[in-house]
Scaffold this motif. Structure first.
Motif, PDB file in Angstrom:
ATOM      1  N   PHE A 363       0.805  -1.217   0.000  1.00 23.54           N
ATOM      2  CA  PHE A 363       0.000   0.000   0.000  1.00 23.54           C
ATOM      3  C   PHE A 363       0.841   1.271   0.000  1.00 23.54           C
ATOM      4  O   PHE A 363       0.396   2.306  -0.495  1.00 23.54           O
ATOM      5  N   GLY A 364       2.038   1.235   0.537  1.00 23.23           N
ATOM      6  CA  GLY A 364       2.938   2.387   0.444  1.00 23.23           C
ATOM      7  C   GLY A 364       2.569   3.551   1.335  1.00 23.23           C
ATOM      8  O   GLY A 364       3.441   4.197   1.909  1.00 23.23           O
ATOM      9  N   THR A 365       1.287   3.856   1.407  1.00 25.39           N
ATOM     10  CA  THR A 365       0.786   4.949   2.243  1.00 25.39           C
ATOM     11  C   THR A 365      -0.503   4.474   2.905  1.00 25.39           C
ATOM     12  O   THR A 365      -0.948   3.342   2.701  1.00 25.39           O
ATOM     13  N   CYS A 366      -1.122   5.346   3.670  1.00 28.66           N
ATOM     14  CA  CYS A 366      -2.469   5.076   4.177  1.00 28.66           C
ATOM     15  C   CYS A 366      -3.371   4.770   2.988  1.00 28.66           C
ATOM     16  O   CYS A 366      -3.310   5.435   1.949  1.00 28.66           O
ATOM     17  N   SER A 367      -4.202   3.737   3.105  1.00 29.16           N
ATOM     18  CA  SER A 367      -5.039   3.301   1.981  1.00 29.16           C
ATOM     19  C   SER A 367      -6.281   4.159   1.803  1.00 29.16           C
ATOM     20  O   SER A 367      -7.038   3.949   0.863  1.00 29.16           O
ATOM     21  N   TRP A 368      -6.525   5.114   2.682  1.00 26.97           N
ATOM     22  CA  TRP A 368      -7.699   5.981   2.588  1.00 26.97           C
ATOM     23  C   TRP A 368      -7.514   6.956   1.428  1.00 26.97           C
ATOM     24  O   TRP A 368      -6.437   7.529   1.266  1.00 26.97           O
ATOM     25  N   PRO A 369      -8.518   7.155   0.581  1.00 23.92           N
ATOM     26  CA  PRO A 369      -8.375   8.060  -0.567  1.00 23.92           C
ATOM     27  C   PRO A 369      -7.918   9.455  -0.140  1.00 23.92           C
ATOM     28  O   PRO A 369      -8.479  10.046   0.785  1.00 23.92           O
ATOM     29  N   GLY A 370      -6.891   9.945  -0.802  1.00 25.49           N
ATOM     30  CA  GLY A 370      -6.395  11.290  -0.545  1.00 25.49           C
ATOM     31  C   GLY A 370      -5.369  11.408   0.558  1.00 25.49           C
ATOM     32  O   GLY A 370      -4.772  12.469   0.730  1.00 25.49           O
ATOM     33  N   CYS A 371      -5.122  10.339   1.314  1.00 27.36           N
ATOM     34  CA  CYS A 371      -4.174  10.402   2.439  1.00 27.36           C
ATOM     35  C   CYS A 371      -2.817   9.849   2.004  1.00 27.36           C
ATOM     36  O   CYS A 371      -2.743   8.783   1.403  1.00 27.36           O
ATOM     37  N   ALA A 372      -1.760  10.586   2.309  1.00 30.23           N
ATOM     38  CA  ALA A 372      -0.408  10.183   1.900  1.00 30.23           C
ATOM     39  C   ALA A 372       0.478   9.873   3.094  1.00 30.23           C
ATOM     40  O   ALA A 372       1.710   9.885   2.977  1.00 30.23           O
ATOM     41  N   ARG A 373      -0.105   9.574   4.255  1.00 31.27           N
ATOM     42  CA  ARG A 373       0.689   9.213   5.427  1.00 31.27           C
ATOM     43  C   ARG A 373       1.515   7.967   5.118  1.00 31.27           C
ATOM     44  O   ARG A 373       0.993   6.962   4.625  1.00 31.27           O
ATOM     45  N   PRO A 374       2.838   7.979   5.340  1.00 23.91           N
ATOM     46  CA  PRO A 374       3.683   6.822   5.011  1.00 23.91           C
ATOM     47  C   PRO A 374       3.203   5.551   5.697  1.00 23.91           C
ATOM     48  O   PRO A 374       2.744   5.580   6.848  1.00 23.91           O
ATOM     49  N   ALA A 375       3.304   4.428   5.000  1.00 24.62           N
ATOM     50  CA  ALA A 375       2.757   3.163   5.496  1.00 24.62           C
ATOM     51  C   ALA A 375       3.376   2.736   6.815  1.00 24.62           C
ATOM     52  O   ALA A 375       2.687   2.180   7.682  1.00 24.62           O
ATOM     53  N   TRP A 376       4.674   2.966   6.998  1.00 26.42           N
ATOM     54  CA  TRP A 376       5.319   2.521   8.232  1.00 26.42           C
ATOM     55  C   TRP A 376       5.024   3.455   9.408  1.00 26.42           C
ATOM     56  O   TRP A 376       5.470   3.226  10.511  1.00 26.42           O
ATOM     57  N   LYS A 377       4.245   4.500   9.168  1.00 28.80           N
ATOM     58  CA  LYS A 377       3.764   5.349  10.255  1.00 28.80           C
ATOM     59  C   LYS A 377       2.249   5.156  10.439  1.00 28.80           C
ATOM     60  O   LYS A 377       1.599   5.966  11.111  1.00 28.80           O
ATOM     61  N   CYS A 378       1.706   4.106   9.838  1.00 29.11           N
ATOM     62  CA  CYS A 378       0.276   3.814   9.906  1.00 29.11           C
ATOM     63  C   CYS A 378       0.013   2.588  10.778  1.00 29.11           C
ATOM     64  O   CYS A 378       0.919   1.809  11.081  1.00 29.11           O
ATOM     65  N   ASP A 379      -1.259   2.419  11.146  1.00 30.97           N
ATOM     66  CA  ASP A 379      -1.710   1.166  11.747  1.00 30.97           C
ATOM     67  C   ASP A 379      -2.013   0.176  10.629  1.00 30.97           C
ATOM     68  O   ASP A 379      -2.241   0.573   9.482  1.00 30.97           O
ATOM     69  N   LEU A 380      -2.037  -1.119  10.970  1.00 34.01           N
ATOM     70  CA  LEU A 380      -2.583  -2.115  10.053  1.00 34.01           C
ATOM     71  C   LEU A 380      -4.002  -2.425  10.514  1.00 34.01           C
ATOM     72  O   LEU A 380      -4.225  -2.754  11.685  1.00 34.01           O
ATOM     73  N   ASP A 381      -4.944  -2.298   9.599  1.00 26.91           N
ATOM     74  CA  ASP A 381      -6.363  -2.425   9.940  1.00 26.91           C
ATOM     75  C   ASP A 381      -6.954  -3.682   9.314  1.00 26.91           C
ATOM     76  O   ASP A 381      -6.722  -3.968   8.134  1.00 26.91           O
ATOM     77  N   HIS A 382      -7.720  -4.436  10.106  1.00 25.41           N
ATOM     78  CA  HIS A 382      -8.533  -5.520   9.555  1.00 25.41           C
ATOM     79  C   HIS A 382      -9.739  -4.882   8.865  1.00 25.41           C
ATOM     80  O   HIS A 382     -10.568  -4.251   9.526  1.00 25.41           O
ATOM     81  N   VAL A 383      -9.808  -5.001   7.540  1.00 23.64           N
ATOM     82  CA  VAL A 383     -10.912  -4.382   6.803  1.00 23.64           C
ATOM     83  C   VAL A 383     -12.244  -4.909   7.321  1.00 23.64           C
ATOM     84  O   VAL A 383     -13.141  -4.153   7.681  1.00 23.64           O
ATOM     85  N   CYS A 384     -12.391  -6.226   7.337  1.00 20.56           N
ATOM     86  CA  CYS A 384     -13.520  -6.852   8.017  1.00 20.56           C
ATOM     87  C   CYS A 384     -13.053  -7.121   9.449  1.00 20.56           C
ATOM     88  O   CYS A 384     -12.111  -7.878   9.667  1.00 20.56           O
TER      89      CYS A 384
END
Length: 515
Positions: A363-384
């Motif tokens: 994903f490289g960044t936050c997967s939310w549309p329009g958000c460019a927060r680096p992936a290694w500074k993000c949480d990992l989210d269970h979609v379901c």
């Protein structure tokens, strides 16, 4: 929008919401009314790309006419050649538009790029698929590509990829185009790096009578590390520090440059700040800069670009230089482990190190549309959502059900009503995410780094049951009260299923295979 020889007619439909609300407090209509208002507010400016494209076309026509005029004039002298056609057209544009000559020349150069150098991307601007800022960045990123055939390929490849990935924020456009340029013309990227290396400088610009800005130009990796160091320093202030995060970074940078102590400004006797040199050194020692790169690139047999977390694509030459640094640590990702050891042995909820790395790299960044927060500074989210009480009833810990979300968007999805996200792997192995707002607006986009890690979309999941169950009829449900988590599961599964049915119906009507 209708374009004729003598006019551009733009008709923008405004939502006809019941009772014609004039203030936000009066908007209480249906979900479709709110969706119409949101769509109008978000997309009513799409005509600007069309108008800009025609402005470029007009200036390009003037440039061609001036060039033809000077080429056919036998009386042209050295001064006429000095003030070339582009310079003269830019001078006229500067007077008419009331801008500086430098700004005018950049605008004429963009017009030439739109009509000659990258016309396919120019047509995306015309069609409203990318905005003017993204197009100008595309002009900059392709400026050093001097081989006409390579440039034509980059233009066509970038336009084709951008038309299919969805969610075209400025950051995604820049990342995708940067990866293509880095792979197919690494010399252009290398020239840019050499220019940056040669132009390393410190610049001071006065802003007001009490403030100035300090601009330091350095390599991408050094800047990324420097920012992380500042964040590590300011992380030690106590919760009562009154400054904004930006002000803390500024004060921390000045303190380190000037050799002074960075202190908490809460002014309290019971301050709990941890700003001793040993505390700061401990936090800085944990700073890691992540790069995702294919093994064959490091071996020198491929020119595929790499992804630098927090920056974006970098050339194969650049990553090989970084890999040779004495402080670089190389860890290979075994794709078999992504499925075989998806979760940690002591917890079905937490992903293994291999799966964690794969998801962030994909994903490289936050997967939310329009958000460019680096992936290694993000949480990992269970979609379901993972059901801790009954893991078999919730979302599994798997590559098909995890993506990166920054803390803000993770919390928004979890705690704010009406938000629904989904993750789909299509028949071609492309990983897609969807986010639907409470108003019913759905944005669908590819995982940002599918170009770098296409194998992840073809992994065969090892869990025994599907991640997302289809919605069932109410009569089939057990007659018992639901916990909040169970109710959330049911609601989101139903909405995801409904979204898929609607999308498949649209795709079927359009003659395209449904995902």
């Amino acid at each position: 929008m209708t374009v004729a020889d003598d006019a551009i007619v733009i008709r923008i439909e405004r939502p006809d919401v019941e009772n014609s609300p004039t203030v936000a407090s009066e908007v209480s209509g249906s979900r479709s009314d709110r969706a119409a208002l949101l769509g109008f507010a978000a997309r009513a400016d799409c005509y600007q790309g069309l108008v800009l494209w025609h402005r470029y076309e007009a200036l390009y026509s003037l440039l061609m006419a001036k060039q033809s005029e000077l080429e056919s004039d036998p009386s042209a002298d050295a001064y006429t050649r000095l003030y070339d056609p582009l310079c003269q057209v830019a001078a006229s544009y500067a007077v008419a538009a009331g801008v500086q000559h430098y700004t005018a020349e950049r605008f004429v150069e963009s017009a030439v790029a739109c009509m000659e150098r990258i016309p396919a991307l120019g047509r995306m601007l015309r069609d409203g698929l990318i905005n003017s800022a993204s197009f100008r960045r595309a002009v900059e990123q392709t400026a050093l590509v001097d081989d006409a055939d390579i440039l034509a390929f980059i233009d066509a490849e970038a336009a084709a990829r951008l038309r299919e990935v969805g969610g075209l924020s400025a950051a995604r456009v820049e990342t995708i185009l940067g990866a293509i340029v880095a792979e197919h013309d690494p010399d252009a990227v290398t020239l840019t790096r050499e220019e940056v290396r040669a132009a390393k400088r410190v610049q001071v610009n006065p802003l007001t009578d009490t403030a100035s800005e300090l601009i330091v130009t350095a390599s991408a990796e050094d800047v990324a590390i420097a920012k992380d160091v500042l964040d590590a320093v300011i992380a030690g202030v106590c919760p009562n520090d009154p400054r904004t995060k930006g002000a803390r970074r500024s004060d921390a940078a000045m303190a380190r440059i000037n050799g002074t102590d960075f202190v908490c400004e809460c002014g309290r006797e019971d301050c709990t700040a941890r700003l001793a040199p040993a505390d700061i050194a401990s936090r800085c020692a944990r700073i890691v800069l992540h790069v995702v790169v294919r093994k064959e690139v490091l071996e020198g047999t491929s020119q595929t670009a790499a992804h630098l977390d927090g920056h974006g694509p970098i050339s194969a030459t650049h990553i090989r230089e970084m890999a040779s640094r004495p402080d670089a640590v190389r860890r290979e990702l075994n794709l078999d482990d992504v499925i075989a050891q998806a979760s940690r042995p002591d917890s079905g909820y937490r992903p293994s190190a291999a799966l964690d790395t794969a998801v962030r790299g994909l994903f490289g960044t936050c997967s939310w549309p329009g958000c460019a927060r680096p992936a290694w500074k993000c949480d990992l989210d269970h979609v379901c959502e993972y059901d801790h009480a009954d893991p078999s009833a919730g979302g599994v810990t798997c590559i098909c059900n995890l993506n990166a979300k920054c803390r803000f968007h993770h919390g928004l999805k979890t705690h704010a009503n009406g938000w629904v996200d989904d993750q789909i792997v299509d028949a071609a192995g492309v990983v897609w995410t969807e986010v639907t707002s409470p108003e019913g607006i759905t944005v669908r986009q590819q995982a940002l780094n599918m170009w770098l890690l296409p194998e992840l979309g073809h992994l065969q999941c090892g869990h025994g049951s599907p991640t997302r169950r289809e919605a069932r009829h109410a009569g089939d449900e057990p007659e018992r009260s639901l916990t909040r988590l169970q109710a959330k599961h049911r609601y989101r599964m139903q909405k995801r299923a409904a979204n898929r049915r609607a999308r498949e119906a649209i795709a079927h009507d359009a003659g395209a295979p449904p995902f």
